[in-house]
Design an enzyme around this catalytic site. Sequence first.
Site, PDB file in Angstrom:
ATOM      1  N   SER A 155      -5.954   8.284   9.496  1.00  0.00           N
ATOM      2  CA  SER A 155      -5.925   7.607   8.206  1.00  0.00           C
ATOM      3  C   SER A 155      -5.827   6.092   8.401  1.00  0.00           C
ATOM      4  CB  SER A 155      -4.731   8.090   7.396  1.00  0.00           C
ATOM      5  OG  SER A 155      -4.572   7.267   6.260  1.00  0.00           O
ATOM      6  N   ASP A 207       0.834  -1.216   0.000  1.00  0.00           N
ATOM      7  CA  ASP A 207       0.000   0.000   0.000  1.00  0.00           C
ATOM      8  C   ASP A 207       0.865   1.261   0.000  1.00  0.00           C
ATOM      9  OD1 ASP A 207      -1.851   1.988   0.538  1.00  0.00           O
ATOM     10  OD2 ASP A 207      -2.590   1.110   2.419  1.00  0.00           O
ATOM     11  N   HIS A 223      -4.165   4.164   6.296  1.00  0.00           N
ATOM     12  CA  HIS A 223      -3.037   3.694   5.481  1.00  0.00           C
ATOM     13  C   HIS A 223      -1.694   4.018   6.139  1.00  0.00           C
ATOM     14  CE1 HIS A 223      -5.712   2.940   2.011  1.00  0.00           C
ATOM     15  NE2 HIS A 223      -6.355   4.007   2.451  1.00  0.00           N
TER      16      HIS A 223
HETATM   17 ZN   LIG Z   1      -8.415   0.807  -1.070  1.00  0.00          ZN
HETATM   18 ZN   LIG Z   2      -9.443   0.407   2.088  1.00  0.00          ZN
END
Ligand SMILES: [Zn+2]
Ligand SMILES: [Zn+2]
Length: 509
Positions: free
Chosen positions: A321, A150, A323
């Site tokens: 967030s 990611d 991420h």
């Molecule tokens: Zn995503």
């Molecule tokens: Zn996601």
Amino acid sequence: MPGVDIVIPDMSYLIKNKHKIKGVVITHGHEDHIGAVGYLLKEINTPVYGAKLTLGLLESKLNEMGLLTTAKLNIIDSSTKISIGCFKLEFIPVNHSIPDTYAVAIISPVGIILHTADFKIDFNPVNEKVTDLNRFSELGSRNVLLMMADSTNATKEGHSMSEKAVGDSLDNLFRKALSRIIVASFASNIHRIQQVLNLSEKYRKKVCIFGYSMRNNIKKSIELGYIQVKKGVIIEDFEIKNYKSKDMVFIVTGSQGETNSALSKVAFKKHPKISIEKNDLVIISASVIPGNEKFLYRVINELFKNGANVIYQTLNEVHASGHAYRQELRLLLTLVRPKYYIPVHGEFMHMESNAMLAMEMGMNENNIFLLENGDIMNVYSNRIAVEDRINVGASFIDGSGVGELGDDVLKERVILAQDGILNVSVVLDKSERTVKAEPVIIAKGFMYEKESDDIIRKIRIMLNEDIEKYTKTSMSISELQNSIKKRLRTYLYQETKRNPVVLPVIMEV
Ligand SMILES: [Zn+2]
Ligand SMILES: [Zn+2]
């Protein structure tokens, strides 16, 4: 994209290679991961693998599309080991902004391929465990050939905020609130919703939920055990009048300023059940997705004008967030030590940043690959390489149910929206080749009122010239139609610098 409700990936390559597809694995229940699955299953009814919540959210979509009874859904969890074709799959629990997110380890005949899914490492998560770092390190010791990670927050230094810290900020706001509290968030942010429910219990407030997706997701999450709430905390809208303002909390959709969401309706006084009262506290517990700023700020302005106090991310830590930031990516790379690395999920600039980070950590530049949509990466035991490309693009879905739209329909809509339309109708007598009625001219969307009289007069003259030609020669109807179209388009472009759609309708009686 006027009139387009859904944009999904073009699946023609998958459909062409239907016979090779053995299954679909979904890492989590976010819209960008499950939104197009139904459209794929309609073409290829292949088995689907996903966690309980992921499939729960998918089920509602499949049900709406009439696919639920035929879909082959298989629930996975951290202990599941499955075989799909020649691949063996294992699932590693990770933190993200929705529960039940899993990274996927694909044990292939040439080596282990690890996909991190959307992930972060939250050392103080809500209702779940920390990303399973032991499993990642254990995979590292088994030699990971390729990791795909990611990149969404790869430009951000440090460590992402914990969901628990958001809870502390919210607690402060709840404690000081003078009157009602309205919390807007993503309907899929189950952890956030859980925290709002916990605080409502703590401060003895009642909660009412507004917005279709919010009500749906909360109901589903309670059913499946992903949200715990005491009986009586959540009330229905007709019960609101039984409680004092300072005892009420509303959870609503609309954290991105979406026009038809509950929050937007409240702001613009269009909501049937609630309107802003003095001292209301509105908390927008989400980050604004780039591109949505204008819509959200319009809603925030309106809320302030109506007397509410509005708290949003730039003012307060009311959102974290989902991420990983750079430190989290470094930790994962250290544990897994893959031979090859492909940054995924994010714009190209984010993937680039993720690649640089891997290089800074000593990874060989030649072992890191930045791919674009459509690149085909072949993986061998001793090398990986992009060796082919396919055409990819988007399919446009019109929500009215007519299905997929072609590129040309969309182009037409854009022309209609930008350049307008001119419609002329002429009624002719077929046998006598004469005009039965004065032509009707309708122009929409490309002329100013004051110039339109002159232009319409000129159009009428040109039309009459064409019709006269028709009455005096052996010109056919379609020739007449083409001549009108061509002359009017040229003339209108000269006069207005626009290319409206010219639509001559000729009726013969
Ligand atoms: Zn995503
Ligand atoms: Zn996601």
